[in-house]
Design an enzyme around this catalytic site. Structure first.
Site, PDB file in Angstrom:
ATOM      1  N   ASN A  40      -5.625  26.795 -15.736  1.00  0.00           N
ATOM      2  CA  ASN A  40      -4.336  26.934 -15.052  1.00  0.00           C
ATOM      3  C   ASN A  40      -3.316  26.139 -15.863  1.00  0.00           C
ATOM      4  O   ASN A  40      -3.292  24.909 -15.785  1.00  0.00           O
ATOM      5  CB  ASN A  40      -4.474  26.391 -13.619  1.00  0.00           C
ATOM      6  CG  ASN A  40      -3.143  26.331 -12.888  1.00  0.00           C
ATOM      7  OD1 ASN A  40      -2.147  26.889 -13.353  1.00  0.00           O
ATOM      8  ND2 ASN A  40      -3.123  25.656 -11.752  1.00  0.00           N
ATOM      9  N   TRP A  41      -2.525  26.855 -16.646  1.00  0.00           N
ATOM     10  CA  TRP A  41      -1.599  26.161 -17.546  1.00  0.00           C
ATOM     11  C   TRP A  41      -0.389  25.586 -16.817  1.00  0.00           C
ATOM     12  O   TRP A  41       0.403  24.856 -17.403  1.00  0.00           O
ATOM     13  CB  TRP A  41      -1.125  27.117 -18.650  1.00  0.00           C
ATOM     14  CG  TRP A  41      -2.217  27.538 -19.593  1.00  0.00           C
ATOM     15  CD1 TRP A  41      -3.492  27.035 -19.668  1.00  0.00           C
ATOM     16  CD2 TRP A  41      -2.140  28.553 -20.616  1.00  0.00           C
ATOM     17  NE1 TRP A  41      -4.196  27.674 -20.667  1.00  0.00           N
ATOM     18  CE2 TRP A  41      -3.397  28.610 -21.258  1.00  0.00           C
ATOM     19  CE3 TRP A  41      -1.131  29.422 -21.047  1.00  0.00           C
ATOM     20  CZ2 TRP A  41      -3.670  29.496 -22.305  1.00  0.00           C
ATOM     21  CZ3 TRP A  41      -1.389  30.314 -22.086  1.00  0.00           C
ATOM     22  CH2 TRP A  41      -2.646  30.340 -22.714  1.00  0.00           C
TER      23      TRP A  41
ATOM     24  N   GLU B 152      -0.036  23.020  -5.215  1.00  0.00           N
ATOM     25  CA  GLU B 152       1.365  22.788  -5.584  1.00  0.00           C
ATOM     26  C   GLU B 152       2.280  23.796  -4.884  1.00  0.00           C
ATOM     27  O   GLU B 152       3.407  23.462  -4.514  1.00  0.00           O
ATOM     28  CB  GLU B 152       1.507  22.793  -7.114  1.00  0.00           C
ATOM     29  CG  GLU B 152       0.899  21.517  -7.696  1.00  0.00           C
ATOM     30  CD  GLU B 152       0.318  21.624  -9.082  1.00  0.00           C
ATOM     31  OE1 GLU B 152       0.601  22.597  -9.803  1.00  0.00           O
ATOM     32  OE2 GLU B 152      -0.458  20.709  -9.463  1.00  0.00           O
TER      33      GLU B 152
ATOM     34  N   GLU C 170     -10.140  22.482  -4.372  1.00  0.00           N
ATOM     35  CA  GLU C 170      -9.387  21.494  -5.154  1.00  0.00           C
ATOM     36  C   GLU C 170      -8.870  20.402  -4.219  1.00  0.00           C
ATOM     37  O   GLU C 170      -7.822  20.581  -3.581  1.00  0.00           O
ATOM     38  CB  GLU C 170      -8.207  22.168  -5.854  1.00  0.00           C
ATOM     39  CG  GLU C 170      -8.607  23.279  -6.807  1.00  0.00           C
ATOM     40  CD  GLU C 170      -7.544  23.503  -7.869  1.00  0.00           C
ATOM     41  OE1 GLU C 170      -7.873  23.395  -9.049  1.00  0.00           O
ATOM     42  OE2 GLU C 170      -6.385  23.766  -7.515  1.00  0.00           O
TER      43      GLU C 170
ATOM     44  N   GLY D  79      -4.633  16.392 -11.184  1.00  0.00           N
ATOM     45  CA  GLY D  79      -3.716  15.750 -12.115  1.00  0.00           C
ATOM     46  C   GLY D  79      -3.679  14.239 -12.001  1.00  0.00           C
ATOM     47  O   GLY D  79      -2.794  13.588 -12.548  1.00  0.00           O
TER      48      GLY D  79
ATOM     49  N   SER E 147      -8.964  17.356 -12.003  1.00  0.00           N
ATOM     50  CA  SER E 147      -9.314  16.428 -13.083  1.00  0.00           C
ATOM     51  C   SER E 147     -10.671  16.709 -13.720  1.00  0.00           C
ATOM     52  O   SER E 147     -11.399  15.789 -14.090  1.00  0.00           O
ATOM     53  CB  SER E 147      -9.221  14.980 -12.596  1.00  0.00           C
ATOM     54  OG  SER E 147      -7.891  14.677 -12.191  1.00  0.00           O
TER      55      SER E 147
ATOM     56  N   GLY F   8      -6.773  22.350 -14.941  1.00  0.00           N
ATOM     57  CA  GLY F   8      -5.349  22.192 -15.218  1.00  0.00           C
ATOM     58  C   GLY F   8      -5.126  21.526 -16.565  1.00  0.00           C
ATOM     59  O   GLY F   8      -5.251  22.150 -17.620  1.00  0.00           O
ATOM     60  N   GLY F   9      -4.828  20.247 -16.547  1.00  0.00           N
ATOM     61  CA  GLY F   9      -4.467  19.514 -17.769  1.00  0.00           C
ATOM     62  C   GLY F   9      -5.389  19.761 -18.953  1.00  0.00           C
ATOM     63  O   GLY F   9      -4.927  19.982 -20.084  1.00  0.00           O
TER      64      GLY F   9
HETATM   65  P1  PGA Z   1      -6.026  19.244 -13.112  1.00  0.00           P
HETATM   66  O1  PGA Z   1      -5.452  20.476 -12.249  1.00  0.00           O
HETATM   67  O2  PGA Z   1      -7.264  19.746 -13.815  1.00  0.00           O
HETATM   68  O3  PGA Z   1      -4.932  18.887 -14.058  1.00  0.00           O
HETATM   69  O4  PGA Z   1      -6.350  18.158 -12.136  1.00  0.00           O
HETATM   70  C1  PGA Z   1      -6.298  21.377 -11.582  1.00  0.00           C
HETATM   71  C2  PGA Z   1      -5.471  22.401 -10.851  1.00  0.00           C
HETATM   72  O5  PGA Z   1      -4.428  22.041 -10.295  1.00  0.00           O
HETATM   73  O6  PGA Z   1      -5.822  23.606 -10.798  1.00  0.00           O
END
Ligand code: PGA
Length: 252
Positions: free
Chosen positions: A9-10, A97, A167, A173, A212, A233-234
């Site tokens: 997920n960019w 989000e 999640e 994040g 994370s 994500g990251g």
């Molecule tokens: P993260 O994000 O890996 O940066 O914690 C995961 C996500 O929000 O899908």
């Protein structure tokens, strides 16, 4: 057995140039990913370019959101039909989000899930509790409420063509990952809740963990019996790190 899925997920990151470089890196190493299915979810505007680049490769494309409406006077919205036409297979629905920064509730998220399926997209339905909800001991109630909104609108059969991502919001994040045991407990709860309606669908349902995930913790998470890959994500913005997650034992 369920095939793992590792989806990047960019979020709202990248430029044309950085995305080209990221795809070069991912494609250079994708041949070593033996078993996991891999997908990337770019920002809307880059989806067509990314889909063209990935056509004929093992990497699928998803969007990060979709309109609950099919077409018409909905300024700023993007429909499932549009996403399908430009090459999406998957779409993330109900990311925390969207829920927490933009006020999208369970019913709205369920309508987006339905819209995605109307257009042949596979929704990746995100569920998860806030830190204060975990501290209050209501994680299962929150996840059940988020899941039930979709089950009520779409029926359990809809989960035969969907993916769920658990999640925990406090892990997104933040660098704080749920322990494999904490994640497994919620994954098993989700699968049991689906199983109480349809055992076959529950057994086939892919439930990803997100929050994370890194190369260093992926194998422990993916080794849990009810964790079928990850929503990343990251770490998905770095080709080597993302590929290492895709190659982690348990995902492949
Ligand atoms: P993260 O994000 O890996 O940066 O914690 C995961 C996500 O929000 O899908």
């Amino acid at each position: 057995m369920r095939q793992s899925l590792v989806a990047g997920n960019w979020k709202m990151n990248g430029t044309r140039a950085s995305i080209r470089a990221l795809l070069d890196g991912v494609l250079a190493g994708i041949g070593d990913v033996k078993h996991a299915e891999v997908a990337v979810c770019p920002p809307y505007v880059y989806v067509p370019e990314v889909a063209e680049r990935l056509a004929g490769t093992p990497v699928a494309v998803g969007a990060q959101d979709v309109s609950d409406q099919d077409q018409g006077a909905y300024t700023g919205e993007v429909s499932g039909a549009m996403l399908k036409e430009v090459g999406c297979t998957y779409v993330i629905v109900g990311h925390s989000e969207r829920r927490n920064l933009y006020g999208e509730d369970d019913a709205f998220t369920a309508r987006k899930f339905a819209a995605a399926q109307r257009h042949g997209l596979v929704p990746i339905l995100c569920v998860g509790e806030l830190l204060e909800e975990r501290e209050q001991g209501i994680t299962q109630q929150v996840v059940a409420r988020q899941l039930d909104a979709v089950l009520e609108l779409c029926g359990v059969e809809a989960l035969a063509r969907a993916v769920i991502a658990y999640e925990p919001v406090w892990a997104i994040g933040t660098g704080k990952t749920a322990t494999p045991e904490q994640a497994q407990e919620v994954h098993a709860f989700i699968r049991d809740r689906v199983r109480s309606r349809d055992a076959g669908i529950a057994d086939g349902l892919r439930i990803l963990y997100g929050g994370s995930v890194k190369a260093a913790n992926a194998a422990d998470l993916f080794g849990q019996p009810d964790i079928d890959g990850g929503l990343i994500g990251g770490a998905s913005l770095d080709a080597e790190e993302f590929l290492a997650i895709c190659r982690a034992p348990g995902a492949s």
